[in-house]
Scaffold this active site. Structure first.
Site, PDB file in Angstrom:
ATOM      1  N   LYS A  72       0.801  -1.231   0.000  1.00 46.12           N
ATOM      2  CA  LYS A  72       0.000   0.000   0.000  1.00 46.12           C
ATOM      3  C   LYS A  72       0.830   1.275   0.000  1.00 46.12           C
ATOM      4  O   LYS A  72       0.353   2.332  -0.421  1.00 46.12           O
ATOM      5  CB  LYS A  72      -0.917   0.009   1.217  1.00 46.12           C
ATOM      6  CG  LYS A  72      -2.055  -1.003   1.187  1.00 46.12           C
ATOM      7  CD  LYS A  72      -3.190  -0.553   0.291  1.00 46.12           C
ATOM      8  CE  LYS A  72      -4.410  -1.434   0.458  1.00 46.12           C
ATOM      9  NZ  LYS A  72      -5.552  -0.963  -0.359  1.00 46.12           N
ATOM     10  N   SER A 323       0.973 -10.047  -0.468  1.00 45.11           N
ATOM     11  CA  SER A 323       0.706  -8.615  -0.468  1.00 45.11           C
ATOM     12  C   SER A 323       0.868  -7.923   0.868  1.00 45.11           C
ATOM     13  O   SER A 323       1.004  -6.693   0.912  1.00 45.11           O
ATOM     14  CB  SER A 323      -0.708  -8.357  -0.998  1.00 45.11           C
ATOM     15  OG  SER A 323      -1.665  -9.054  -0.220  1.00 45.11           O
TER      16      SER A 323
END
Length: 349
Positions: A72, A323
């Site tokens: 992110k 992720s």
């Protein structure tokens, strides 16, 4: 944010030049995360699918080792760089289950921008404290992320803050696309790429970058069965509202986006669904067999491969994106106990 004016076509807007531009801004500000190989994961995937992987190894892009513990930060840095000075002075607000908040909080601190992070009432405690640790104000509101969006809207109206979307924004998506370019440079003979999916910002950015640079690569998204907003949007052609329910809180988007929906429809080969049980099994596998600590959302792509859900061909080279790794250590033992293969998991099956 709905595209309007000359930016009505997300596929045209998210061209390779825009993604490359976002990546240039990120140079020296994010880690070039490693590609890890796992022979044991390849064996399990081959047993489940009946097909072997190239070199008998599954390749994993270790984005859980990125700054702030997830991909992110790429998106946050790209978005803040695009803000006008008036917006930067006013301060920003975003909505998150955790990882986007940590990324925006860290990126805002580096740019001296005041940040407010709105999180659901049941947000993972470690993620809440990480946002505060990076200097952001945290507002807990809403029983799920959908209600949390409403709380953020109120703060925009009441305080004049600038809303920074966690996934549905062209600058965010372009920042995420930098990860796709990194993967291609590390694995130029890539055949299949597997990416976890929440609201679609990561997978749409990666897919846009990869498919424009290497059109022959097939990109698959992976969603939890109880949090399948992007699969529903891809089928319907427009965002569909859901109340997400999954152990993978980082994939709990209440809807796909106006930007991400056209991109996943254009670039993705397919989206496959995995159960919470499969996600927890992959989380346990990653820890026990590869010594990597993932959060449930970060293990979703691995879960799809270990369960035989990704239709790769015999001998193809496959990369899965890990992720995120921001798992609450206080909850980790409980998550592992609930996974198949543990004493508790065996007792339940």
């Amino acid at each position: 944010m709905e595209p309007d004016g000359p930016e009505r076509d997300p596929v045209a807007v998210l061209d390779l030049a825009r993604i490359e531009g976002a990546r240039r801004h990120l140079t020296d500000r994010v880690h070039v995360t490693p590609i890890l190989g796992s022979a044991s994961a390849a064996r399990v995937a081959a047993e489940a699918s009946g097909r072997r992987l190239a070199d008998d190894r599954l390749l994993c892009k270790a984005e859980h080792l990125q700054k702030t513990g997830s991909f992110k930060v790429r998106a946050a840095l790209a978005k803040l760089a695009a803000l006008p000075e008036t917006a930067r002075r006013a301060g920003i607000v975003t909505v998150t289950a955790g990882n986007a908040g940590q990324a925006y909080a860290w990126a805002a601190r580096t740019a001296a921008i005041p940040a407010t992070i709105v999180m659901p009432l049941d947000a993972v405690g470690a993620k809440v404290e990480a946002c505060r640790g990076y200097g952001a104000e945290v507002v807990l509101a809403g029983r799920h992320v959908g209600e949390t969006f409403e709380a953020a809207d109120r703060l925009v109206r009441e305080r004049g803050l600038t809303f920074c979307h966690p996934f549905d924004d062209p600058d965010v998506i372009a920042g995420n696309g930098s990860l796709g370019l990194e993967i291609l440079e590390a694995v130029p003979d890539l055949d299949v790429l597997v990416v976890p999916v929440g609201g679609g910002g990561l997978v749409s950015g990666i897919a846009a970058a990869v498919r424009q640079r290497a059109p022959g690569v097939r990109v698959y998204g992976v969603e939890p069965e109880g949090s399948n907003a992007v699969a529903l949007a891809r089928a319907a052609g427009h965002p569909v509202e859901i109340v997400p329910r999954s152990v993978a809180d980082g994939l709990g988007a209440p809807h796909a986006g106006m930007w991400t929906t056209p991109l996943v429809r254009h670039y993705l080969e397919d989206i496959v669904l995995v159960s919470d049980t499969e996600i927890l099994a992959a989380l346990r596998f990653a820890l026990e067999r590869t010594k990597q600590v993932l959060e449930p959302a970060g293990a979703a792509g691995l879960a799809a491969l270990l369960a035989g859900r990704i239709p790769y061909r015999d001998g193809e080279r496959v990369v899965v994106v890990l992720s995120g790794g921001n798992v609450d250590l206080a909850a980790l033992a409980r998550l592992l106990d609930a996974a198949p293969g543990s004493a508790a998991g065996r007792a339940e099956t």
